[in-house]
Design a protein around this motif. Structure first.
Motif, PDB file in Angstrom:
ATOM      1  N   ARG A   7       4.402  -3.560  -3.559  1.00  0.00           N
ATOM      2  CA  ARG A   7       4.582  -2.580  -2.479  1.00  0.00           C
ATOM      3  C   ARG A   7       3.333  -2.554  -1.586  1.00  0.00           C
ATOM      4  N   ASP A   8       2.177  -2.409  -2.235  1.00  0.00           N
ATOM      5  CA  ASP A   8       0.913  -2.334  -1.487  1.00  0.00           C
ATOM      6  C   ASP A   8       0.656  -3.624  -0.719  1.00  0.00           C
ATOM      7  N   ILE A  11       2.913  -4.001   2.408  1.00  0.00           N
ATOM      8  CA  ILE A  11       2.482  -3.100   3.484  1.00  0.00           C
ATOM      9  C   ILE A  11       1.190  -3.612   4.113  1.00  0.00           C
ATOM     10  N   ALA A  78       8.756  -4.802   4.452  1.00  0.00           N
ATOM     11  CA  ALA A  78       7.897  -3.695   4.886  1.00  0.00           C
ATOM     12  C   ALA A  78       7.794  -3.738   6.392  1.00  0.00           C
ATOM     13  N   GLY A  84       5.468   5.166  11.761  1.00  0.00           N
ATOM     14  CA  GLY A  84       6.495   5.039  10.718  1.00  0.00           C
ATOM     15  C   GLY A  84       7.902   4.938  11.267  1.00  0.00           C
ATOM     16  N   LEU A 105      10.584  -0.756   3.148  1.00  0.00           N
ATOM     17  CA  LEU A 105       9.399   0.101   3.064  1.00  0.00           C
ATOM     18  C   LEU A 105       8.976   0.428   4.487  1.00  0.00           C
ATOM     19  N   ALA A 107       6.204   2.222   6.763  1.00  0.00           N
ATOM     20  CA  ALA A 107       4.835   2.737   6.656  1.00  0.00           C
ATOM     21  C   ALA A 107       4.229   2.926   8.039  1.00  0.00           C
ATOM     22  N   HIS A 112       0.136   4.206   5.034  1.00  0.00           N
ATOM     23  CA  HIS A 112       0.821   5.228   4.247  1.00  0.00           C
ATOM     24  C   HIS A 112       2.324   4.953   4.208  1.00  0.00           C
ATOM     25  N   LEU A 113       2.878   4.847   2.998  1.00  0.00           N
ATOM     26  CA  LEU A 113       4.319   4.631   2.832  1.00  0.00           C
ATOM     27  C   LEU A 113       5.057   5.942   3.079  1.00  0.00           C
ATOM     28  N   GLU A 116      10.806   4.845   1.292  1.00  0.00           N
ATOM     29  CA  GLU A 116      11.285   3.642   0.595  1.00  0.00           C
ATOM     30  C   GLU A 116      12.790   3.798   0.466  1.00  0.00           C
TER      31      GLU A 116
END
Ligand code: THU
Length: 141
Positions: A7-8, A11, A78, A84, A105, A107, A112-113, A116
Motif C-alpha cells: 500500500r505504502d 502510494i 493508487a 484525494g 487507493l 491518496a 495520506h490514504l 481504499e
C-alpha cells in the motif's frame, strides 16, 4: 488483500511519478501506480492537450501501458492528487474491463490514504465483457 508495505509503496510511486504530469491547463497533476499480479508496477500521469477533450487521465495511461506490455491482471491502483480526487467514470469503466476486484487507493499529495475501495464499489452494475457474451446474464440486474 494488500500488505501495508504494498500500500505504502504504491502510494509512494504514484506520488513520485506525479511530477511528470503534463497539466498546463487544469494545473491538477495526477499520478497513478498500477500493481499487476505478476508484481510489476506501471506508472501513469495525466497528459493534457490544447484540444481539451483529447486529454488522457493518469489511471488510463497506467492501464494502457500495462496492457500494451501484455499485462491484464491487476491487484491495485493508487491515484494521487492534491486533494484525494477519485477516478473519473471513464477510468472506472476501463479498469472494470480487467476485473471488478481491483483495489483502488485514493491518496493526497502528503501521501495520506483517504479511501481504499474497489472497482466493484466505484462502478456498481458495470457493463463488462460478460454482457457481450453469447449468453448474457438474464433478468433484472
Ligand atoms: N484526471 C485524471 O488524471 N484522472 C481522473 O480520474 C480525473 C481527472 C485529470 C484529467 C485532467 O488532466 C485533470 O485531471 C483535470 O480534470
Amino acid at each position: 488483500m494488500l500488505t501495508n508495505d504494498q500500500r505504502d509503496h504504491l502510494i509512494q510511486i504514484a506520488t513520485h511519478t506525479r511530477q511528470w504530469a503534463y497539466a498546463p491547463y487544469s494545473h491538477y497533476p495526477v499520478g497513478a501506480a498500477l500493481l499487476t499480479t505478476s508484481g510489476k508496477i506501471y506508472e501513469g500521469v495525466n497528459i493534457e492537450s490544447a484540444a481539451y477533450p483529447t486529454t488522457m487521465c493518469a489511471e488510463r495511461v497506467a492501464i494502457f501501458k500495462a496492457v500494451s506490455e501484455g499485462e491484464r491482471e491487476f491487484v491495485a491502483l493508487a491515484v494521487v492528487t492534491r486533494n484525494g480526487g477519485s477516478p473519473c467514470g471513464s477510468c472506472r469503466q476501463v479498469l472494470a474491463e480487467f476485473g471488478l476486484e481491483t483495489i483502488i487507493l485514493i491518496a493526497n499529495d502528503t501521501g495520506h490514504l483517504l479511501q481504499e475501495t474497489s472497482i466493484k464499489a466505484l462502478l456498481p452494475s458495470a457493463f463488462g465483457p460478460n454482457d457481450l457474451s453469447e449468453n448474457p446474464p438474464q433478468g433484472v440486474k
